[in-house]
Enzyme design. Structure first.
Site, PDB file in Angstrom:
ATOM      1  N   TYR A  66       0.852  -1.198   0.000  1.00 49.16           N
ATOM      2  CA  TYR A  66       0.000   0.000   0.000  1.00 49.16           C
ATOM      3  C   TYR A  66       0.880   1.238   0.000  1.00 49.16           C
ATOM      4  O   TYR A  66       1.895   1.269   0.709  1.00 49.16           O
ATOM      5  CB  TYR A  66      -0.895   0.020   1.257  1.00 49.16           C
ATOM      6  CG  TYR A  66      -2.351  -0.164   0.898  1.00 49.16           C
ATOM      7  CD1 TYR A  66      -2.957   0.702  -0.011  1.00 49.16           C
ATOM      8  CD2 TYR A  66      -3.109  -1.178   1.455  1.00 49.16           C
ATOM      9  CE1 TYR A  66      -4.285   0.533  -0.369  1.00 49.16           C
ATOM     10  CE2 TYR A  66      -4.435  -1.351   1.103  1.00 49.16           C
ATOM     11  CZ  TYR A  66      -5.017  -0.485   0.187  1.00 49.16           C
ATOM     12  OH  TYR A  66      -6.318  -0.657  -0.163  1.00 49.16           O
ATOM     13  N   GLU A  68      -0.616   4.794  -0.448  1.00 50.02           N
ATOM     14  CA  GLU A  68      -1.429   6.003  -0.687  1.00 50.02           C
ATOM     15  C   GLU A  68      -0.620   7.238  -0.326  1.00 50.02           C
ATOM     16  O   GLU A  68       0.163   7.235   0.624  1.00 50.02           O
ATOM     17  CB  GLU A  68      -2.710   5.929   0.148  1.00 50.02           C
ATOM     18  CG  GLU A  68      -3.717   4.977  -0.476  1.00 50.02           C
ATOM     19  CD  GLU A  68      -4.936   4.751   0.381  1.00 50.02           C
ATOM     20  OE1 GLU A  68      -5.319   5.666   1.123  1.00 50.02           O
ATOM     21  OE2 GLU A  68      -5.500   3.645   0.309  1.00 50.02           O
ATOM     22  N   ASP A 243      -7.478  14.690 -23.597  1.00 53.50           N
ATOM     23  CA  ASP A 243      -7.456  13.245 -23.360  1.00 53.50           C
ATOM     24  C   ASP A 243      -6.783  12.623 -24.582  1.00 53.50           C
ATOM     25  O   ASP A 243      -7.388  12.507 -25.644  1.00 53.50           O
ATOM     26  CB  ASP A 243      -8.900  12.749 -23.207  1.00 53.50           C
ATOM     27  CG  ASP A 243      -8.981  11.243 -23.058  1.00 53.50           C
ATOM     28  OD1 ASP A 243      -7.935  10.568 -23.194  1.00 53.50           O
ATOM     29  OD2 ASP A 243     -10.092  10.733 -22.826  1.00 53.50           O
ATOM     30  N   THR A 272      -4.250   6.863 -21.340  1.00 54.03           N
ATOM     31  CA  THR A 272      -4.012   5.495 -20.907  1.00 54.03           C
ATOM     32  C   THR A 272      -2.581   5.162 -21.300  1.00 54.03           C
ATOM     33  O   THR A 272      -1.956   5.879 -22.089  1.00 54.03           O
ATOM     34  CB  THR A 272      -4.950   4.499 -21.612  1.00 54.03           C
ATOM     35  OG1 THR A 272      -4.875   4.748 -23.021  1.00 54.03           O
ATOM     36  CG2 THR A 272      -6.377   4.634 -21.150  1.00 54.03           C
ATOM     37  N   LYS A 275      -2.674   1.723 -24.941  1.00 55.14           N
ATOM     38  CA  LYS A 275      -3.171   1.739 -26.324  1.00 55.14           C
ATOM     39  C   LYS A 275      -1.977   1.916 -27.258  1.00 55.14           C
ATOM     40  O   LYS A 275      -1.095   1.063 -27.270  1.00 55.14           O
ATOM     41  CB  LYS A 275      -4.236   2.833 -26.476  1.00 55.14           C
ATOM     42  CG  LYS A 275      -5.475   2.601 -25.609  1.00 55.14           C
ATOM     43  CD  LYS A 275      -6.562   3.590 -25.933  1.00 55.14           C
ATOM     44  CE  LYS A 275      -7.857   3.287 -25.203  1.00 55.14           C
ATOM     45  NZ  LYS A 275      -7.965   3.926 -23.881  1.00 55.14           N
ATOM     46  N   ARG A 281      -1.828  -1.946 -18.793  1.00 52.13           N
ATOM     47  CA  ARG A 281      -3.149  -1.322 -18.678  1.00 52.13           C
ATOM     48  C   ARG A 281      -3.119  -0.321 -17.519  1.00 52.13           C
ATOM     49  O   ARG A 281      -2.868  -0.685 -16.375  1.00 52.13           O
ATOM     50  CB  ARG A 281      -4.156  -2.438 -18.383  1.00 52.13           C
ATOM     51  CG  ARG A 281      -5.595  -2.076 -18.457  1.00 52.13           C
ATOM     52  CD  ARG A 281      -6.404  -3.332 -18.707  1.00 52.13           C
ATOM     53  NE  ARG A 281      -6.136  -3.780 -20.054  1.00 52.13           N
ATOM     54  CZ  ARG A 281      -6.714  -3.274 -21.151  1.00 52.13           C
ATOM     55  NH1 ARG A 281      -7.620  -2.329 -21.052  1.00 52.13           N
ATOM     56  NH2 ARG A 281      -6.401  -3.724 -22.344  1.00 52.13           N
TER      57      ARG A 281
HETATM   58  N1  DSN Z   1     -12.348   1.480 -24.335  1.00 53.47           N
HETATM   59  C1  DSN Z   1     -11.579   2.534 -24.956  1.00 53.47           C
HETATM   60  C2  DSN Z   1     -11.637   2.455 -26.424  1.00 53.47           C
HETATM   61  O1  DSN Z   1     -11.853   1.371 -26.919  1.00 53.47           O
HETATM   62  O2  DSN Z   1     -11.476   3.452 -27.098  1.00 53.47           O
HETATM   63  C3  DSN Z   1     -11.994   3.842 -24.478  1.00 53.47           C
HETATM   64  O3  DSN Z   1     -12.429   3.774 -23.166  1.00 53.47           O
END
Ligand code: DSN
Length: 480
Positions: A66, A68, A243, A272, A275, A281
């Site tokens: 932990y 925090e 974003d 994120t 991607k 993730r």
């Molecule tokens: N799930 C993501 C996507 O596929 O674009 C966005 O949250």
């Protein structure tokens, strides 16, 4: 890398034996997922294949700690190793993106966006309100003052891209907390070009006067001019929040530079890490020095304890993204998307905006007489993994949809190039041309069921296999 795969083979086989001894179904699912990922054309625009070092970094006892709080200021003892992990991840993120501040704790993209929203509220609403009330922290506020502050939070406005033209559900979509928490107005795209209409956006923003202007998308196949977004935000006194979850890899890989790079223009950027950035993730927030103190309060403001094992894997992925090999990869992602789009266009498929200049392509499948759901299912039967997606003014709504979204990050990681992506376009078109909607009992075309021409799925899978076998996923990793 072959050495890594050989070592990983031993590690994973032993680990799966241990896991299988406790719960064989889980070991089976892990093995089966690798088989599935190896054996299909993964075209989901938001997915990728993280490197074996990134995957291995996640499977450690860092998970058990932990921590925090913030680096050097934790609410638990014994966090010195987590401090190292988080510092290294943040350092790589700052250097990679040229950001003044980086926060590596968010567990996902939605968490990163929540941190962004609440840190902007803390900076723009809570801070001035505390000053006005002569309080140092929220703990000094009376119940009456709290009531005032709560009303102030609830009075704020956010403006983001509409979901049906490619925005994300966290950009003010009603079922998401961003659509419930704020007064919300969306901007759309030009009905003819399907591109962002910056003049209209400017006029709408002047009328609506948002506190937060959101730029970024999850299904818009074009680049955004962040200098223009900054200008508009300044004209209306908004904080510019970007974003970049989908295109962070293209920013990291220096494909999006100048006015297409959000980092120099935005106050806060969230992403994120899994991607196009090709990490584990998770989420990440970048900010200017001005917003850094409030972003740093992400935990406990909206986050629980950080996932230290994932932050460690973020550090490894970010280090990988700082190499010239990653820049080559990112350029190939964009080049391959263009090849894929051209291949579909020349075979008669309509694409939203008429093409792409990022990593994704949005097909409009209505000319095939199909819904997005039917197209997605027929493609899946044929070994092609995509996701259905709304198109602008979608007549079929968000469940059945009229579009299919595809992207190049994952197959580019496997080494697919122009020849393979043109073939992928041929295979997709072949499946769509040979799929028909099944009729309902009333004799009208249904929206879910479909008929796939005889032998189409098997032939497509066989042709896909040739390419997949030539570009193996994790070559040298043998779990047989
Ligand atoms: N799930 C993501 C996507 O596929 O674009 C966005 O949250």
């Amino acid at each position: 890398m072959d050495d890594v795969a050989a070592t990983a083979t031993g590690i994973y086989n032993q680990i799966l034996d241990i896991i299988g001894g406790i719960e064989p179904r889980i070991a089976g699912a892990i093995r089966s997922e690798l088989t599935d990922q190896r054996g299909s054309l993964k075209l989901i625009a938001s997915e990728n294949y993280a490197s074996l070092p990134v995957l291995l970094t996640m499977g450690t006892w860092l998970s058990d700690k932990y921590a925090e709080g913030t680096i050097g200021h934790r609410f638990y003892a014994g966090c010195q190793n987590v401090d190292t992990v988080e510092s290294v991840a943040a350092e790589h993120a700052r250097e990679l993106f040229g950001a003044e501040y980086a926060y590596a704790q968010p567990h996902s993209g939605i968490d990163a966006n929540l941190v962004a929203y609440w840190s902007i509220l803390a900076h723009r609403v809570e801070g001035p309100e505390l000053e006005r009330l002569g309080a140092k922290t929220v703990n000094d506020l009376s119940e009456e003052d709290w009531e005032i502050l709560r009303r102030e939070f609830a009075a704020q406005r956010v403006m983001g891209m509409s979901l049906d033209v490619g925005g994300h559900l966290t950009h003010g979509f009603r079922p998401n907390i961003s659509g419930k928490m704020f007064h919300q107005r969306s901007y759309g795209t030009d009905p003819t070009t399907e591109l962002i209409d910056y003049d209209k956006l400017r006029a709408d923003a002047k009328e609506f006067k948002p506190l937060i202007l959101v730029a970024g998308y999850s299904a818009y196949p074009r680049r955004v001019n962040f200098a223009k977004m900054r200008e508009i935000a300044d004209e209306v006194g908004a904080t510019l929040f970007v974003d970049m979850a989908h295109f962070a890899g293209l920013v990291a890989g220096k494909v999006f530079t100048g006015e297409e790079n959000p980092v120099p223009y935005a106050d806060v950027v969230a992403t994120t890490t899994h991607k196009s950035l090709r990490g584990p993730r998770g989420g990440l927030v970048l900010a200017t020095k001005e917003y850094a103190p409030s972003v740093d309060r992400g935990c406990p403001m909206v986050l629980g304890g950080p996932l230290s094992h994932v932050m460690a894997a973020k550090a490894i992925a970010l280090a990988e993204a700082r190499t010239s090999a990653f820049q080559t990869y990112a350029q190939a992602v964009a080049d391959n998307a263009k090849t894929l789009a051209d291949g579909l266009l020349k075979r008669g498929v309509r694409l939203v905006t008429g093409g792409t200049d990022n990593h994704l392509v949005l097909l409009d499948v209505r000319d095939f007489g199909l819904t997005g759901r039917q197209a997605e299912s027929a493609l899946l039967d044929s070994g092609i993994v995509t996701n259905r997606n709304s198109v602008p003014n979608d007549p079929n709504g968000a469940w059945y949809t009229t579009g299919v979204r595809i992207g190049t990050p994952a197959l580019t990681t496997r080494g697919f190039g122009a020849a393979e992506f043109d073939k992928v376009a041929e295979l997709i078109t072949g499946v769509l041309k040979n799929t028909t909607p099944a009729m309902t009992a009333a004799g009208a075309p249904g929206k879910a069921k479909y008929l796939l021409g005889e032998g189409v799925a098997d032939r497509t899978k066989a042709e896909a296999s040739e390419m997949l076998d030539a570009h193996p996923l994790y070559p040298g990793l043998d779990l047989s």
